[in-house]
Design a protein around this motif. Structure first.
Motif, PDB file in Angstrom:
ATOM      1  N   THR A  21       0.542  -1.262  -0.337  1.00  0.00           N
ATOM      2  CA  THR A  21       0.004   0.365   0.144  1.00  0.00           C
ATOM      3  C   THR A  21       0.538   1.476   0.175  1.00  0.00           C
ATOM      4  N   LEU A  22       1.861   1.436   0.950  1.00  0.00           N
ATOM      5  CA  LEU A  22       2.911   2.623   0.385  1.00  0.00           C
ATOM      6  C   LEU A  22       3.759   2.813  -0.132  1.00  0.00           C
ATOM      7  N   ALA A  23       4.055   1.384  -0.493  1.00  0.00           N
ATOM      8  CA  ALA A  23       4.724   1.572  -2.351  1.00  0.00           C
ATOM      9  C   ALA A  23       3.735   2.145  -3.200  1.00  0.00           C
ATOM     10  N   ALA A  24       2.514   1.484  -3.283  1.00  0.00           N
ATOM     11  CA  ALA A  24       1.587   2.289  -4.348  1.00  0.00           C
ATOM     12  C   ALA A  24       1.448   3.581  -4.255  1.00  0.00           C
ATOM     13  N   LYS A  25       1.404   3.775  -3.255  1.00  0.00           N
ATOM     14  CA  LYS A  25       1.142   5.582  -2.415  1.00  0.00           C
ATOM     15  C   LYS A  25       1.912   6.493  -3.210  1.00  0.00           C
ATOM     16  N   ASN A  26       3.073   5.632  -3.042  1.00  0.00           N
ATOM     17  CA  ASN A  26       4.413   6.719  -3.242  1.00  0.00           C
ATOM     18  C   ASN A  26       4.688   6.334  -4.408  1.00  0.00           C
ATOM     19  N   GLY A  27       4.075   5.971  -5.665  1.00  0.00           N
ATOM     20  CA  GLY A  27       4.202   6.199  -7.061  1.00  0.00           C
ATOM     21  C   GLY A  27       4.910   4.868  -7.234  1.00  0.00           C
ATOM     22  N   TYR A  28       5.155   3.887  -6.859  1.00  0.00           N
ATOM     23  CA  TYR A  28       5.942   2.941  -7.424  1.00  0.00           C
ATOM     24  C   TYR A  28       4.866   1.859  -8.080  1.00  0.00           C
ATOM     25  N   ASP A  29       5.326   1.300  -9.483  1.00  0.00           N
ATOM     26  CA  ASP A  29       4.502   0.138  -9.836  1.00  0.00           C
ATOM     27  C   ASP A  29       4.966  -0.958  -8.940  1.00  0.00           C
ATOM     28  N   ILE A  30       4.402  -1.693  -8.954  1.00  0.00           N
ATOM     29  CA  ILE A  30       4.578  -3.110  -8.096  1.00  0.00           C
ATOM     30  C   ILE A  30       3.836  -4.106  -8.088  1.00  0.00           C
ATOM     31  N   LEU A  31       4.768  -5.223  -8.035  1.00  0.00           N
ATOM     32  CA  LEU A  31       4.576  -6.884  -8.642  1.00  0.00           C
ATOM     33  C   LEU A  31       4.478  -7.611  -7.142  1.00  0.00           C
ATOM     34  N   VAL A  32       3.487  -7.686  -6.641  1.00  0.00           N
ATOM     35  CA  VAL A  32       2.985  -8.463  -5.430  1.00  0.00           C
ATOM     36  C   VAL A  32       2.452  -9.721  -5.459  1.00  0.00           C
ATOM     37  N   VAL A  33       2.971 -10.591  -4.450  1.00  0.00           N
ATOM     38  CA  VAL A  33       3.341 -11.734  -4.251  1.00  0.00           C
ATOM     39  C   VAL A  33       2.608 -12.594  -3.020  1.00  0.00           C
ATOM     40  N   ALA A  34       2.077 -14.070  -2.970  1.00  0.00           N
ATOM     41  CA  ALA A  34       1.859 -14.136  -1.843  1.00  0.00           C
ATOM     42  C   ALA A  34       1.324 -15.665  -2.202  1.00  0.00           C
ATOM     43  N   ASN A  35       1.561 -16.476  -1.565  1.00  0.00           N
ATOM     44  CA  ASN A  35       0.841 -18.135  -1.638  1.00  0.00           C
ATOM     45  C   ASN A  35      -0.072 -18.467  -1.605  1.00  0.00           C
ATOM     46  N   GLU A  36      -0.892 -17.097  -1.563  1.00  0.00           N
ATOM     47  CA  GLU A  36      -1.958 -17.664  -1.405  1.00  0.00           C
ATOM     48  C   GLU A  36      -2.878 -16.858  -2.581  1.00  0.00           C
ATOM     49  N   PRO A  37      -4.235 -17.352  -2.979  1.00  0.00           N
ATOM     50  CA  PRO A  37      -5.042 -16.769  -3.941  1.00  0.00           C
ATOM     51  C   PRO A  37      -5.519 -15.001  -3.744  1.00  0.00           C
ATOM     52  N   LEU A  38      -5.808 -14.792  -2.308  1.00  0.00           N
ATOM     53  CA  LEU A  38      -6.136 -14.063  -2.343  1.00  0.00           C
ATOM     54  C   LEU A  38      -4.960 -12.657  -2.367  1.00  0.00           C
ATOM     55  N   ILE A  39      -3.796 -12.761  -3.321  1.00  0.00           N
ATOM     56  CA  ILE A  39      -3.086 -11.856  -3.550  1.00  0.00           C
ATOM     57  C   ILE A  39      -4.307 -11.328  -4.912  1.00  0.00           C
ATOM     58  N   ASP A  40      -4.525 -11.826  -5.321  1.00  0.00           N
ATOM     59  CA  ASP A  40      -4.941 -11.156  -6.803  1.00  0.00           C
ATOM     60  C   ASP A  40      -6.242  -9.911  -5.579  1.00  0.00           C
ATOM     61  N   ALA A  41      -6.947 -10.457  -4.444  1.00  0.00           N
ATOM     62  CA  ALA A  41      -7.856  -9.727  -4.280  1.00  0.00           C
ATOM     63  C   ALA A  41      -7.682  -8.273  -3.874  1.00  0.00           C
ATOM     64  N   ALA A  42      -5.834  -8.037  -3.370  1.00  0.00           N
ATOM     65  CA  ALA A  42      -5.079  -7.847  -2.486  1.00  0.00           C
ATOM     66  C   ALA A  42      -4.517  -6.708  -3.265  1.00  0.00           C
ATOM     67  N   ALA A  43      -4.164  -6.802  -4.838  1.00  0.00           N
ATOM     68  CA  ALA A  43      -4.150  -5.609  -6.034  1.00  0.00           C
ATOM     69  C   ALA A  43      -5.072  -5.828  -6.589  1.00  0.00           C
ATOM     70  N   THR A  44      -5.990  -5.674  -6.484  1.00  0.00           N
ATOM     71  CA  THR A  44      -7.687  -4.786  -6.290  1.00  0.00           C
ATOM     72  C   THR A  44      -7.391  -3.468  -5.620  1.00  0.00           C
ATOM     73  N   ASP A  45      -7.360  -4.010  -4.109  1.00  0.00           N
ATOM     74  CA  ASP A  45      -6.474  -2.710  -3.207  1.00  0.00           C
ATOM     75  C   ASP A  45      -5.861  -1.590  -3.749  1.00  0.00           C
ATOM     76  N   PHE A  46      -5.095  -2.297  -4.071  1.00  0.00           N
ATOM     77  CA  PHE A  46      -3.418  -1.231  -4.606  1.00  0.00           C
ATOM     78  C   PHE A  46      -3.987  -0.396  -5.614  1.00  0.00           C
ATOM     79  N   LYS A  47      -4.944  -1.089  -6.132  1.00  0.00           N
ATOM     80  CA  LYS A  47      -4.860   0.150  -7.962  1.00  0.00           C
ATOM     81  C   LYS A  47      -5.945   1.297  -7.165  1.00  0.00           C
ATOM     82  N   GLN A  48      -5.501   1.007  -6.685  1.00  0.00           N
ATOM     83  CA  GLN A  48      -7.006   2.886  -6.212  1.00  0.00           C
ATOM     84  C   GLN A  48      -5.817   3.798  -6.329  1.00  0.00           C
TER      85      GLN A  48
END
Length: 261
Positions: A21-48
């Motif tokens: 969240t901090l990286a996206a807020k601070n203007g970074y394009d981000i690649l996020v990863v986790a070992n669970e499908p929840l990472i895709d839902a988290a990515a939707t939050d970061f896109k804001q």
């Protein structure tokens, strides 16, 4: 496309989610990863926040999982790596299944340092880049009933200190170790530690605060940071307290059933 690119591991929940969240807020394009499908839902939050967000589900306890993560970067220069993925494991060591403690070792150590090696080599070659590694105050404490987990964090705390010395001539590259205490995340549920005193405690740190401490430290080029004054005090005391005493103190926090005592 932003001119800054960050990779954040273990980003589906907890500290990793807040760092992303901090990286996206601070203007970074981000690649996020986790070992669970929840990472895709988290990515939707970061896109804001308006930057480019890519998510991938991968097992970072394996070389293949790390390679898949790096391939998903599509050749982009990594300006910031937040190596935050980790896994805990409670209960007595002799009662743990080998596959379970090996997963902790491979996630917290093997996959983490393989990823760091891959990214850091390129950063040093161009003399530019930042890495934040999530260690733990647990690395300073012999972890009765969390022996493998604390041992892996002792490795990470020591490894990153050594690595900073190795790359000290690359003044454009910084490596920061974030060392929190217990944090209010899914860590304790996933590690089967909800029946322990530490797992049931309401006195854990907020992942928002811990991530902000780590972010400020890595952006400021600091070598390491204990998140929170209580954690810093623990770190100081751990250096002067006998290991047997620390192990007994940890037992009272982490022994199964201690939440009822």
């Amino acid at each position: 496309m932003a001119d800054k690119f960050a990779i954040i591991t273990g980003a589906s929940t907890g500290i990793g989610f807040e760092l992303a969240t901090l990286a996206a807020k601070n203007g970074y394009d981000i690649l996020v990863v986790a070992n669970e499908p929840l990472i895709d839902a988290a990515a939707t939050d970061f896109k804001q926040f308006g930057t480019e967000v890519t998510s991938i589900e991968a097992d970072l306890s394996t070389f293949d999982g790390v390679d898949r993560l790096l391939a998903a970067a599509n050749g982009r220069r990594v300006d910031l790596l937040c190596a935050n993925a980790g896994h805990g494991l409670g209960h007595a060591f002799i009662d743990q299944q080998p596959a379970d403690w090996r997963f902790v070792v491979d996630t917290n150590i093997t996959g983490t340092i393989y990823l760091i090696q891959k990214v850091l080599k390129e950063m040093v070659a161009r003399n530019d880049g930042k890495i934040l590694v999530t260690g733990s105050i647990a690395g300073y404490i012999p972890g009765a009933f969390q022996a493998v987990y604390n041992g892996t964090k002792a490795f990470i705390d020591s490894f990153t200190e050594a690595l900073r010395n190795e790359i000290k001539d690359s003044d454009g590259v910084t490596l920061t170790t974030l060392m929190p205490g217990p944090v209010e995340t899914e860590f304790f549920a996933r590690g089967d530690m909800l029946d322990t005193s530490v797992g049931a405690s309401d006195n854990k740190s907020d992942p928002v605060d811990v991530a902000q401490d780590g972010w400020d430290a890595v952006m400021g080029g600091k070598a390491s940071i204990f998140s929170g004054w209580k954690t810093k005090l623990q770190g100081v005391l751990a250096n002067v307290t006998p290991g047997s005493v620390l192990a007994e103190q940890h037992r009272k926090m982490a022994e199964p059933g201690s939440a009822d005592n």
